[in-house]
Write a protein that holds these residues in place. Structure first.
Motif, PDB file in Angstrom:
ATOM      1  N   ILE A 129       0.847  -1.206   0.185  1.00 57.27           N
ATOM      2  CA  ILE A 129      -0.030   0.064  -0.066  1.00 57.27           C
ATOM      3  C   ILE A 129       0.895   1.349   0.013  1.00 57.27           C
ATOM      4  O   ILE A 129       0.593   2.113  -0.882  1.00 57.27           O
ATOM      5  CB  ILE A 129      -0.911  -0.069   0.928  1.00 57.27           C
ATOM      6  CG1 ILE A 129      -2.067  -1.201   1.066  1.00 57.27           C
ATOM      7  CG2 ILE A 129      -1.761   1.365   1.481  1.00 57.27           C
ATOM      8  CD1 ILE A 129      -3.026  -1.372   2.244  1.00 57.27           C
ATOM      9  N   VAL A 130       2.048   1.298   0.933  1.00 66.68           N
ATOM     10  CA  VAL A 130       2.829   2.492   0.689  1.00 66.68           C
ATOM     11  C   VAL A 130       3.532   2.503  -0.492  1.00 66.68           C
ATOM     12  O   VAL A 130       3.626   3.590  -1.360  1.00 66.68           O
ATOM     13  CB  VAL A 130       3.958   2.108   1.823  1.00 66.68           C
ATOM     14  CG1 VAL A 130       5.212   3.303   1.740  1.00 66.68           C
ATOM     15  CG2 VAL A 130       3.302   2.332   3.461  1.00 66.68           C
ATOM     16  N   PHE A 131       3.824   1.434  -1.160  1.00 64.30           N
ATOM     17  CA  PHE A 131       4.541   1.426  -2.565  1.00 64.30           C
ATOM     18  C   PHE A 131       3.275   2.199  -3.414  1.00 64.30           C
ATOM     19  O   PHE A 131       3.758   2.991  -4.419  1.00 64.30           O
ATOM     20  CB  PHE A 131       4.899   0.154  -3.135  1.00 64.30           C
ATOM     21  CG  PHE A 131       5.102   0.178  -4.559  1.00 64.30           C
ATOM     22  CD1 PHE A 131       6.227   0.606  -5.281  1.00 64.30           C
ATOM     23  CD2 PHE A 131       4.145  -0.502  -5.452  1.00 64.30           C
ATOM     24  CE1 PHE A 131       6.614   0.376  -6.469  1.00 64.30           C
ATOM     25  CE2 PHE A 131       4.359  -0.710  -6.731  1.00 64.30           C
ATOM     26  CZ  PHE A 131       5.383  -0.158  -7.371  1.00 64.30           C
ATOM     27  N   ILE A 132       2.348   1.644  -3.583  1.00 61.25           N
ATOM     28  CA  ILE A 132       1.178   2.444  -4.462  1.00 61.25           C
ATOM     29  C   ILE A 132       0.964   3.826  -4.223  1.00 61.25           C
ATOM     30  O   ILE A 132       1.029   4.288  -5.149  1.00 61.25           O
ATOM     31  CB  ILE A 132      -0.089   1.566  -4.199  1.00 61.25           C
ATOM     32  CG1 ILE A 132      -0.126   0.182  -4.809  1.00 61.25           C
ATOM     33  CG2 ILE A 132      -1.103   2.194  -5.074  1.00 61.25           C
ATOM     34  CD1 ILE A 132       0.332  -0.106  -6.258  1.00 61.25           C
ATOM     35  N   VAL A 133       0.985   4.295  -3.009  1.00 63.81           N
ATOM     36  CA  VAL A 133       0.634   5.585  -2.626  1.00 63.81           C
ATOM     37  C   VAL A 133       1.822   6.349  -3.233  1.00 63.81           C
ATOM     38  O   VAL A 133       1.781   7.409  -3.685  1.00 63.81           O
ATOM     39  CB  VAL A 133       0.470   5.680  -0.965  1.00 63.81           C
ATOM     40  CG1 VAL A 133       0.530   7.214  -0.778  1.00 63.81           C
ATOM     41  CG2 VAL A 133      -0.845   5.010  -0.639  1.00 63.81           C
ATOM     42  N   MET A 134       3.223   5.989  -2.802  1.00 62.97           N
ATOM     43  CA  MET A 134       4.269   6.530  -3.463  1.00 62.97           C
ATOM     44  C   MET A 134       4.375   6.772  -4.836  1.00 62.97           C
ATOM     45  O   MET A 134       4.753   7.529  -5.624  1.00 62.97           O
ATOM     46  CB  MET A 134       5.470   5.997  -2.780  1.00 62.97           C
ATOM     47  CG  MET A 134       5.783   6.217  -1.196  1.00 62.97           C
ATOM     48  SD  MET A 134       7.157   5.447  -0.609  1.00 62.97           S
ATOM     49  CE  MET A 134       8.418   6.301  -1.257  1.00 62.97           C
ATOM     50  N   ALA A 135       4.036   5.756  -5.409  1.00 65.98           N
ATOM     51  CA  ALA A 135       3.961   5.795  -6.996  1.00 65.98           C
ATOM     52  C   ALA A 135       2.937   6.676  -7.425  1.00 65.98           C
ATOM     53  O   ALA A 135       3.239   7.197  -8.459  1.00 65.98           O
ATOM     54  CB  ALA A 135       3.563   4.269  -7.577  1.00 65.98           C
ATOM     55  N   VAL A 136       1.661   6.832  -6.963  1.00 65.89           N
ATOM     56  CA  VAL A 136       0.684   7.565  -7.365  1.00 65.89           C
ATOM     57  C   VAL A 136       1.218   9.103  -7.103  1.00 65.89           C
ATOM     58  O   VAL A 136       1.104   9.983  -8.056  1.00 65.89           O
ATOM     59  CB  VAL A 136      -0.461   7.451  -6.750  1.00 65.89           C
ATOM     60  CG1 VAL A 136      -1.582   8.471  -6.924  1.00 65.89           C
ATOM     61  CG2 VAL A 136      -1.226   5.994  -7.169  1.00 65.89           C
ATOM     62  N   ILE A 137       1.729   9.390  -6.103  1.00 67.24           N
ATOM     63  CA  ILE A 137       2.247  10.771  -5.776  1.00 67.24           C
ATOM     64  C   ILE A 137       3.384  11.131  -6.657  1.00 67.24           C
ATOM     65  O   ILE A 137       3.382  12.102  -7.090  1.00 67.24           O
ATOM     66  CB  ILE A 137       2.738  10.785  -4.091  1.00 67.24           C
ATOM     67  CG1 ILE A 137       1.545  10.648  -3.214  1.00 67.24           C
ATOM     68  CG2 ILE A 137       3.478  11.932  -4.053  1.00 67.24           C
ATOM     69  CD1 ILE A 137       1.730  10.533  -1.896  1.00 67.24           C
ATOM     70  N   SER A 138       4.185  10.181  -6.950  1.00 69.28           N
ATOM     71  CA  SER A 138       5.265  10.533  -7.893  1.00 69.28           C
ATOM     72  C   SER A 138       4.887  10.841  -9.376  1.00 69.28           C
ATOM     73  O   SER A 138       5.573  11.522  -9.883  1.00 69.28           O
ATOM     74  CB  SER A 138       6.308   9.183  -7.915  1.00 69.28           C
ATOM     75  OG  SER A 138       7.399   9.431  -8.906  1.00 69.28           O
ATOM     76  N   PHE A 139       3.995  10.087  -9.787  1.00 69.54           N
ATOM     77  CA  PHE A 139       3.481  10.350 -10.992  1.00 69.54           C
ATOM     78  C   PHE A 139       2.684  11.658 -11.266  1.00 69.54           C
ATOM     79  O   PHE A 139       3.041  12.219 -11.903  1.00 69.54           O
ATOM     80  CB  PHE A 139       2.336   8.819 -11.330  1.00 69.54           C
ATOM     81  CG  PHE A 139       1.829   9.272 -12.686  1.00 69.54           C
ATOM     82  CD1 PHE A 139       2.547   9.037 -13.861  1.00 69.54           C
ATOM     83  CD2 PHE A 139       0.317   9.401 -12.854  1.00 69.54           C
ATOM     84  CE1 PHE A 139       1.902   9.034 -15.073  1.00 69.54           C
ATOM     85  CE2 PHE A 139      -0.131   9.814 -14.192  1.00 69.54           C
ATOM     86  CZ  PHE A 139       0.473   9.549 -14.988  1.00 69.54           C
TER      87      PHE A 139
END
Length: 53
Positions: free
Chosen positions: A36-46
């Motif tokens: 979940i942390v990975f998904i959140v960080m990926a969306v924020i980075s995008f």
């Protein structure tokens, strides 16, 4: 992050095969949180990369 989530998932699978239910449940919980942390960080980075352009 994704690498660690996969590692904990594999640990959970191995622990479940050998009958260590408590360890498997803990490893699955950690893997879920890391994913979940990975998904959140990926969306924020995008989103940030779209805003910068």
């Amino acid at each position: 992050m994704l690498h660690y989530a996969i590692v904990f998932f594999v640990i959970a699978l191995i622990a479940a095969v050998f009958g260590f239910g408590g360890i498997a449940a803990g490893a699955v919980g950690i893997a879920k949180i890391l994913f979940i942390v990975f998904i959140v960080m990926a969306v924020i980075s995008f989103a940030v990369s779209l805003i910068k352009k």
